[in-house]
Design a protein around this motif. Structure first.
Motif, PDB file in Angstrom:
ATOM      1  N   GLY A 273     -12.038  47.203  19.901  1.00  0.00           N
ATOM      2  CA  GLY A 273     -11.216  47.507  18.728  1.00  0.00           C
ATOM      3  C   GLY A 273     -10.527  48.847  18.701  1.00  0.00           C
ATOM      4  N   GLY A 274     -10.689  49.665  19.727  1.00  0.00           N
ATOM      5  CA  GLY A 274      -9.980  50.939  19.802  1.00  0.00           C
ATOM      6  C   GLY A 274     -10.590  52.032  18.947  1.00  0.00           C
ATOM      7  N   ARG A 275      -9.791  53.066  18.641  1.00  0.00           N
ATOM      8  CA  ARG A 275     -10.267  54.222  17.866  1.00  0.00           C
ATOM      9  C   ARG A 275      -9.206  54.638  16.854  1.00  0.00           C
ATOM     10  NH1 ARG A 275     -11.044  55.785  23.206  1.00  0.00           N
ATOM     11  NH2 ARG A 275     -13.200  55.660  23.923  1.00  0.00           N
ATOM     12  N   VAL A 276      -9.656  55.105  15.705  1.00  0.00           N
ATOM     13  CA  VAL A 276      -8.752  55.639  14.684  1.00  0.00           C
ATOM     14  C   VAL A 276      -8.562  57.129  14.936  1.00  0.00           C
ATOM     15  CG1 VAL A 276      -8.383  56.014  12.223  1.00  0.00           C
ATOM     16  CG2 VAL A 276      -9.515  53.914  13.024  1.00  0.00           C
ATOM     17  N   LEU A 277      -7.292  57.566  14.968  1.00  0.00           N
ATOM     18  CA  LEU A 277      -6.997  58.968  15.292  1.00  0.00           C
ATOM     19  C   LEU A 277      -6.264  59.664  14.160  1.00  0.00           C
ATOM     20  CD1 LEU A 277      -7.057  57.579  18.315  1.00  0.00           C
ATOM     21  CD2 LEU A 277      -5.934  59.686  18.944  1.00  0.00           C
TER      22      LEU A 277
ATOM     23  N   LEU B 202       1.167  62.988  24.896  1.00  0.00           N
ATOM     24  CA  LEU B 202       2.223  63.383  23.960  1.00  0.00           C
ATOM     25  C   LEU B 202       3.087  62.189  23.580  1.00  0.00           C
ATOM     26  CD1 LEU B 202       3.775  65.611  22.457  1.00  0.00           C
ATOM     27  CD2 LEU B 202       5.057  66.026  24.574  1.00  0.00           C
ATOM     28  N   VAL B 203       3.513  61.431  24.587  1.00  0.00           N
ATOM     29  CA  VAL B 203       4.356  60.261  24.322  1.00  0.00           C
ATOM     30  C   VAL B 203       3.593  59.217  23.504  1.00  0.00           C
ATOM     31  CG1 VAL B 203       5.584  58.335  25.390  1.00  0.00           C
ATOM     32  CG2 VAL B 203       5.768  60.630  26.374  1.00  0.00           C
ATOM     33  N   ALA B 204       2.351  58.965  23.904  1.00  0.00           N
ATOM     34  CA  ALA B 204       1.569  57.938  23.220  1.00  0.00           C
ATOM     35  C   ALA B 204       1.281  58.321  21.769  1.00  0.00           C
ATOM     36  CB  ALA B 204       0.264  57.715  23.974  1.00  0.00           C
ATOM     37  N   PHE B 205       0.904  59.583  21.550  1.00  0.00           N
ATOM     38  CA  PHE B 205       0.593  60.010  20.186  1.00  0.00           C
ATOM     39  C   PHE B 205       1.848  60.023  19.313  1.00  0.00           C
ATOM     40  CE2 PHE B 205      -3.169  62.564  22.032  1.00  0.00           C
ATOM     41  CZ  PHE B 205      -3.945  61.414  22.028  1.00  0.00           C
TER      42      PHE B 205
ATOM     43  N   TRP C 292      -1.280  48.200  13.137  1.00  0.00           N
ATOM     44  CA  TRP C 292      -2.509  47.659  13.714  1.00  0.00           C
ATOM     45  C   TRP C 292      -2.661  48.041  15.186  1.00  0.00           C
ATOM     46  CZ3 TRP C 292      -2.141  44.448  17.921  1.00  0.00           C
ATOM     47  CH2 TRP C 292      -0.876  43.898  18.189  1.00  0.00           C
ATOM     48  N   ILE C 293      -1.529  48.435  15.815  1.00  0.00           N
ATOM     49  CA  ILE C 293      -1.566  48.810  17.237  1.00  0.00           C
ATOM     50  C   ILE C 293      -2.191  50.185  17.437  1.00  0.00           C
ATOM     51  CG2 ILE C 293      -0.123  49.254  19.280  1.00  0.00           C
ATOM     52  CD1 ILE C 293       1.913  47.317  18.159  1.00  0.00           C
ATOM     53  N   THR C 294      -2.109  51.046  16.430  1.00  0.00           N
ATOM     54  CA  THR C 294      -2.454  52.462  16.618  1.00  0.00           C
ATOM     55  C   THR C 294      -3.878  52.710  17.114  1.00  0.00           C
ATOM     56  OG1 THR C 294      -2.954  52.670  14.249  1.00  0.00           O
ATOM     57  CG2 THR C 294      -0.714  53.238  14.969  1.00  0.00           C
ATOM     58  N   PRO C 295      -4.897  51.937  16.697  1.00  0.00           N
ATOM     59  CA  PRO C 295      -6.239  52.226  17.247  1.00  0.00           C
ATOM     60  C   PRO C 295      -6.347  52.020  18.756  1.00  0.00           C
ATOM     61  CG  PRO C 295      -6.401  50.884  15.264  1.00  0.00           C
ATOM     62  CD  PRO C 295      -4.958  50.904  15.643  1.00  0.00           C
ATOM     63  N   TYR C 296      -5.417  51.224  19.317  1.00  0.00           N
ATOM     64  CA  TYR C 296      -5.497  50.941  20.747  1.00  0.00           C
ATOM     65  C   TYR C 296      -4.715  51.946  21.599  1.00  0.00           C
ATOM     66  CZ  TYR C 296      -7.269  46.440  19.150  1.00  0.00           C
ATOM     67  OH  TYR C 296      -8.012  45.456  18.554  1.00  0.00           O
ATOM     68  N   ILE C 297      -3.982  52.839  20.947  1.00  0.00           N
ATOM     69  CA  ILE C 297      -3.115  53.745  21.701  1.00  0.00           C
ATOM     70  C   ILE C 297      -3.925  54.735  22.524  1.00  0.00           C
ATOM     71  CG2 ILE C 297      -1.498  55.678  21.440  1.00  0.00           C
ATOM     72  CD1 ILE C 297      -0.079  54.092  19.295  1.00  0.00           C
ATOM     73  N   ASP C 298      -4.941  55.330  21.926  1.00  0.00           N
ATOM     74  CA  ASP C 298      -5.734  56.336  22.650  1.00  0.00           C
ATOM     75  C   ASP C 298      -6.420  55.747  23.890  1.00  0.00           C
ATOM     76  OD1 ASP C 298      -7.003  59.120  22.677  1.00  0.00           O
ATOM     77  OD2 ASP C 298      -8.782  57.850  22.630  1.00  0.00           O
ATOM     78  N   PRO C 299      -7.163  54.650  23.792  1.00  0.00           N
ATOM     79  CA  PRO C 299      -7.779  54.109  25.012  1.00  0.00           C
ATOM     80  C   PRO C 299      -6.766  53.543  26.001  1.00  0.00           C
ATOM     81  CG  PRO C 299      -8.183  52.662  23.137  1.00  0.00           C
ATOM     82  CD  PRO C 299      -7.597  53.921  22.591  1.00  0.00           C
ATOM     83  N   ALA C 300      -5.646  53.022  25.499  1.00  0.00           N
ATOM     84  CA  ALA C 300      -4.644  52.462  26.405  1.00  0.00           C
ATOM     85  C   ALA C 300      -4.005  53.550  27.254  1.00  0.00           C
ATOM     86  CB  ALA C 300      -3.580  51.708  25.605  1.00  0.00           C
ATOM     87  N   VAL C 301      -3.637  54.666  26.635  1.00  0.00           N
ATOM     88  CA  VAL C 301      -3.009  55.739  27.404  1.00  0.00           C
ATOM     89  C   VAL C 301      -4.018  56.399  28.330  1.00  0.00           C
ATOM     90  CG1 VAL C 301      -3.393  57.582  25.700  1.00  0.00           C
ATOM     91  CG2 VAL C 301      -1.442  57.714  27.260  1.00  0.00           C
ATOM     92  N   LEU C 302      -5.280  56.474  27.889  1.00  0.00           N
ATOM     93  CA  LEU C 302      -6.311  57.035  28.755  1.00  0.00           C
ATOM     94  C   LEU C 302      -6.510  56.164  29.994  1.00  0.00           C
ATOM     95  CD1 LEU C 302      -8.549  59.084  29.318  1.00  0.00           C
ATOM     96  CD2 LEU C 302     -10.080  57.694  27.904  1.00  0.00           C
TER      97      LEU C 302
END
Length: 320
Positions: free
Chosen positions: A124-128, A181-184, A197-207
């Motif tokens: 489910g990703g992470r909230v940032l 930077l681009v992902a955030f 709804w996509i935002t929680p997946y951005i941090d693990p996806a870019v990592l």
């Protein structure tokens, strides 16, 4: 222009040690900032960036210590007599060990982060807090690019394997920071939209993306370090030594020669054994030394990092 008025980007670092010291200072500050910013924003990608930087700082510090040992030993300025007695052949062998361990640690850290990123994507990703994360990524991108350019320019004069690897570390760090930077920025822009709804997946996806890119980058350094540790013969140096030795054999009527060549970090180890015909006219020690000087000058690269041994014998067993 006085030194205190020269812009920092125009300052010159005239030695390997100065460059590495400055790099360590910047890395530690960036790593501390990254870990704090990652914990506050909830971004594992930023925490990984900070931990990655700490590993880099630790290995850069070890590199600095080894560089100091090599320089002091080669110049005959090593004050510790016990070290001199224990390492009579110098400290060149430490350089490929440090480079190899550095590359392995960085690769292992990236693999571990990749596994965590995949696990986060599946759960489910992470909230940032994108504002804080975005500010950190912008600042670190600028710092990393500036350090990479600084070390690249410095190493054109110094030509250090340690600085080259450290510069590669800054390049990898700048790639990580730029990707963050681009992902955030994308995540920040998606807030309050139907696609939030996509935002929680951005941090693990870019990592995961960054780790996939940087994992192969240290492999060339690891491969070269392993070759140095195993004393794999560098073919270009061997061919050069063979050419010189063959010319000497032909010029002085020797029977044959044996050449043993290895690269150990910045050190070049060359052993040459010339087989003299039995019953050949005797020469004085001074004459043999003059011949050694001639061979050494022909081989070139007469620096403190060259270990050259030349022997003459009529018994082939002493050469094999």
């Amino acid at each position: 222009m006085p030194v205190d008025r020269i812009p920092w980007w125009r300052l010159r670092a005239d030695s390997e040690q100065e460059v590495l010291r400055f790099s360590i200072t910047v890395i530690v500050l960036a790593a501390a900032l990254g870990i704090v910013a990652g914990l506050l924003s909830g971004s594992f990608a930023i925490v990984f960036d900070g931990v990655y930087s700490l590993i880099d700082a630790l290995m850069t510090l070890v590199s600095l210590l080894v560089a100091n040992l090599i320089a002091a030993s080669a110049a005959g300025d090593l004050g510790n007599r016990r070290l001199v007695e224990r390492f009579t052949m110098g400290f060149w062998h430490l350089e490929p060990i440090v480079l190899g361990v550095n590359g392995l640690l960085l690769t292992a850290a990236a693999i571990y982060a990749l596994i965590n990123a995949v696990d986060s994507l599946l759960t489910g990703g992470r909230v940032l807090q994108f504002g804080l994360a975005l500010g950190y990524a912008a600042l670190i991108t600028v710092v990393c690019v500036a350090m990479y350019v600084f070390e690249l320019r410095a190493n054109r004069r110094i030509r250090s394997g340690f600085i080259a690897l450290d510069a590669q570390g800054w390049l990898m760090a700048s790639m990580i920071a730029a990707a963050l930077l681009v992902a955030f920025a994308i995540g920040w822009g998606l807030q309050g939209t139907p696609h939030e709804w996509i935002t929680p997946y951005i941090d693990p996806a870019v990592l995961a993306l960054v780790c996939t890119v940087i994992i192969p980058m240290p492999l060339a350094t690891i491969r070269q370090a392993l070759a140095d540790i195993l004393l794999v013969t560098p073919q270009d140096l061997k061919q050069h030594v063979d050419t010189i030795a063959q010319a000497i054999v032909a010029r002085y009527g020797f029977v044959d020669y044996r050449a043993y060549v290895a690269r150990v970090g910045r050190g070049r180890q060359i052993e040459l054994a010339f087989i003299v015909p039995p019953g050949a006219p005797a020469r004085t020690v001074e004459e043999w030394d003059l011949l050694r000087d001639e061979i050494g000058e022909a081989i070139g690269a007469d620096t403190p990092d060259r270990w050259l041994t030349i022997v003459f014998t009529a018994d082939p067993e002493w050469a094999d």
